[in-house]
Design a protein around this motif. Structure first.
Motif, PDB file in Angstrom:
ATOM      1  N   UNK A 213       0.888  -1.230   0.101  1.00 53.81           N
ATOM      2  CA  UNK A 213       0.118   0.035   0.090  1.00 53.81           C
ATOM      3  C   UNK A 213       0.840   1.297  -0.039  1.00 53.81           C
ATOM      4  N   UNK A 214       2.044   1.281   0.778  1.00 52.49           N
ATOM      5  CA  UNK A 214       2.582   2.652   1.023  1.00 52.49           C
ATOM      6  C   UNK A 214       4.138   2.580   0.439  1.00 52.49           C
ATOM      7  N   UNK A 215       4.515   1.285   0.467  1.00 52.25           N
ATOM      8  CA  UNK A 215       6.170   1.273   0.131  1.00 52.25           C
ATOM      9  C   UNK A 215       7.072   1.792   1.312  1.00 52.25           C
ATOM     10  N   UNK A 216       8.189   1.484   1.054  1.00 51.02           N
ATOM     11  CA  UNK A 216       8.989   1.664   2.219  1.00 51.02           C
ATOM     12  C   UNK A 216       9.895   0.320   2.431  1.00 51.02           C
ATOM     13  N   UNK A 217      10.484   0.256   3.614  1.00 53.18           N
ATOM     14  CA  UNK A 217      11.240  -0.992   4.199  1.00 53.18           C
ATOM     15  C   UNK A 217      10.504  -1.416   5.197  1.00 53.18           C
ATOM     16  N   UNK A 218      10.461  -2.738   5.386  1.00 47.64           N
ATOM     17  CA  UNK A 218       9.939  -3.664   6.557  1.00 47.64           C
ATOM     18  C   UNK A 218      11.225  -4.285   7.102  1.00 47.64           C
ATOM     19  N   UNK A 219      11.383  -4.168   8.411  1.00 44.48           N
ATOM     20  CA  UNK A 219      12.205  -4.584   9.273  1.00 44.48           C
ATOM     21  C   UNK A 219      11.654  -5.704  10.431  1.00 44.48           C
ATOM     22  N   UNK A 220      12.248  -6.935  10.716  1.00 46.15           N
ATOM     23  CA  UNK A 220      11.838  -7.516  11.822  1.00 46.15           C
ATOM     24  C   UNK A 220      12.209  -6.753  13.073  1.00 46.15           C
ATOM     25  N   UNK A 221      11.802  -6.781  14.355  1.00 51.24           N
ATOM     26  CA  UNK A 221      12.243  -6.320  15.406  1.00 51.24           C
ATOM     27  C   UNK A 221      13.582  -6.740  16.028  1.00 51.24           C
ATOM     28  N   UNK A 248      12.908  -6.238   3.969  1.00 49.96           N
ATOM     29  CA  UNK A 248      12.690  -6.248   2.445  1.00 49.96           C
ATOM     30  C   UNK A 248      12.139  -4.860   2.181  1.00 49.96           C
ATOM     31  N   UNK A 249      12.230  -4.472   0.771  1.00 53.75           N
ATOM     32  CA  UNK A 249      11.707  -3.051   0.445  1.00 53.75           C
ATOM     33  C   UNK A 249      11.661  -2.934  -0.933  1.00 53.75           C
ATOM     34  N   UNK A 250      10.103  -2.049  -0.923  1.00 52.63           N
ATOM     35  CA  UNK A 250       9.641  -1.939  -2.327  1.00 52.63           C
ATOM     36  C   UNK A 250       8.887  -0.481  -2.275  1.00 52.63           C
ATOM     37  N   UNK A 251       8.696  -0.100  -3.644  1.00 56.39           N
ATOM     38  CA  UNK A 251       8.011   1.028  -3.584  1.00 56.39           C
ATOM     39  C   UNK A 251       6.312   0.842  -3.776  1.00 56.39           C
ATOM     40  N   UNK A 252       5.543   1.455  -3.408  1.00 56.74           N
ATOM     41  CA  UNK A 252       4.147   1.387  -3.256  1.00 56.74           C
ATOM     42  C   UNK A 252       3.671   0.797  -4.478  1.00 56.74           C
TER      43      UNK A 252
END
Length: 391
Positions: A213-221, A248-252
């Motif tokens: 939906x928004x893009x960006x980077x996800x990271x585990x805690x 991992x990271x992707x544009x929206x």
């Protein structure tokens, strides 16, 4: 004296003429304003107004100036000071408003706990320090819109993270997140109480929906950031020919993420750990390209998706995860790494960072999350222990 001149339509470049102009009088060159609201007219054509009218006109101008100034101030707050923390209960900024700024770093807490452990705090703080121009968002399942928590809360880690200018903490509302994605139908049918790995499965689903939906980077805690990631569209190799989903990271609106959500539902099996996580990412990547072994510290690329070398995030592989909690004769430099995954899922014995232990993990805390180290590790013995339900 000031006169208001109105444009006849948004696309018009001609001003409406006054009565005096219609009578054939010569126009003053000062009156040839185009697409203006306020101007100084020619005295020759301007009708003389009473003192009361002049006073009312000045008041109108002052009010207009105040309105414009206030609007510009609000815009400046959103653009330059948007990373100033706002308490959850006040909702000055919604998750959508922050996420729509783009380039968010997203963390998820899918348990019900409200007190982030030191490793979670370190992960969020290190990202906030490395990515100072980007919003760092921690979504917490235990929070609700009615939860009254702020910087004065008794939860030490919550208070610590709340004080960081680019850190935002929001409730994790899965039904809202899954709207307009293939995951909504699955979510409406699944029974969390009957799911063996619901904490992990719900996290796997949420991260896909948010990044799509928004893009960006996800990271585990349990990922400690040590330098910025230069790639926009990337997956992290846990080992050769196998992708993780811990970062991992992707544009929206990226097609790969959408395809992953569809496959998540199509191949859903909540009894197999990782089936909707790293195994999902790996099987979807294999549909795009022929994965080969990594040589040295090179990265791979496949259809504009970077498949990053295991050295970028997993220089210590999961069988050796305990080395983070050991004392090294010489600490590794991690020169080829962007962040470090500490494999908290493998930490069944709950090893922790202790002040003065001189372990590799303690050195990482001191370097990349010093506030967490000082407040939650060094000063922990001076603080009352949390209640059992918060552990």
């Amino acid at each position: 004296m000031l006169q208001t001149v109105w444009v006849s339509s948004p696309g018009s470049w001609a001003l409406q003429e006054s009565n005096s102009h219609r009578r054939g009088k010569k126009r003053c060159w000062k009156c040839r304003f185009v697409r203006t609201i306020i101007q100084h007219p020619c005295r020759r054509h301007a009708p003389k107004r009473s003192r009361r009218e002049r006073m009312l006109r000045k008041i109108q101008i002052c009010l207009c100036f105040c309105f414009v100034s206030g609007l510009l101030y609000e815009i400046s707050l959103l653009s330059s000071s948007v990373f100033s923390y706002l308490p959850v209960a006040q909702h000055y900024l919604t998750p959508e408003q922050v996420l729509n700024l783009g380039k968010s770093i997203i963390f998820l807490e899918t348990t019900e706990r409200l007190e982030p452990p030191p490793l979670v705090s370190c992960s969020v703080e290190s990202a906030a320090r490395i990515y100072q121009d980007r919003p760092i968002i921690l979504f917490m399942r235990g929070l609700t819109n009615e939860t009254a928590l702020d910087m004065n809360t008794s939860y030490a880690a919550f208070s610590l993270l709340s004080s960081m200018k680019n850190v935002f903490i929001f409730p994790l509302q899965m039904e809202t997140i899954f709207q307009e994605t293939p995951l909504l139908e699955w979510y409406n049918q699944v029974v969390p109480e009957q799911e063996k790995n619901w904490v992990h499965v719900s996290s796997d689903a949420s991260r896909l929906a948010l990044i799509w939906k928004y893009g960006g980077i996800y990271m585990d805690t349990d990922v400690i950031s040590i330098r910025p990631i230069p790639q926009r569209s990337f997956l992290a190799a846990q080992k050769s020919r196998f992708s993780s989903n811990g970062i991992f990271g992707f544009p929206a609106r990226h097609k790969f993420v959408w395809d992953c959500m569809e496959n998540f539902v199509l191949k859903y099996n909540g009894n197999i750990w990782g089936n909707q996580g790293p195994f999902l990412m790996t099987r979807m990547l294999k549909t795009l390209c022929n994965l080969t072994d990594f040589q040295g510290t090179e990265d791979h690329s496949c259809q504009n998706i970077s498949f990053l070398n295991p050295q970028r995030f997993y220089p210590i592989p999961y069988p050796a995860w305990g080395r983070y909690y050991q004392v090294w004769d010489k600490s590794p430099s991690f020169n080829h790494s962007y962040a470090l995954h500490l494999w908290n899922f493998m930490n069944r014995n709950r090893k922790v960072v202790e002040a003065g232990s001189n372990t590799l993990a303690e050195k990482l805390y001191k370097t990349y999350c010093p506030t967490t180290y000082e407040d939650l590790i060094q000063n922990a013995k001076h603080r009352d222990p949390p209640s059992p339900e918060d552990a």
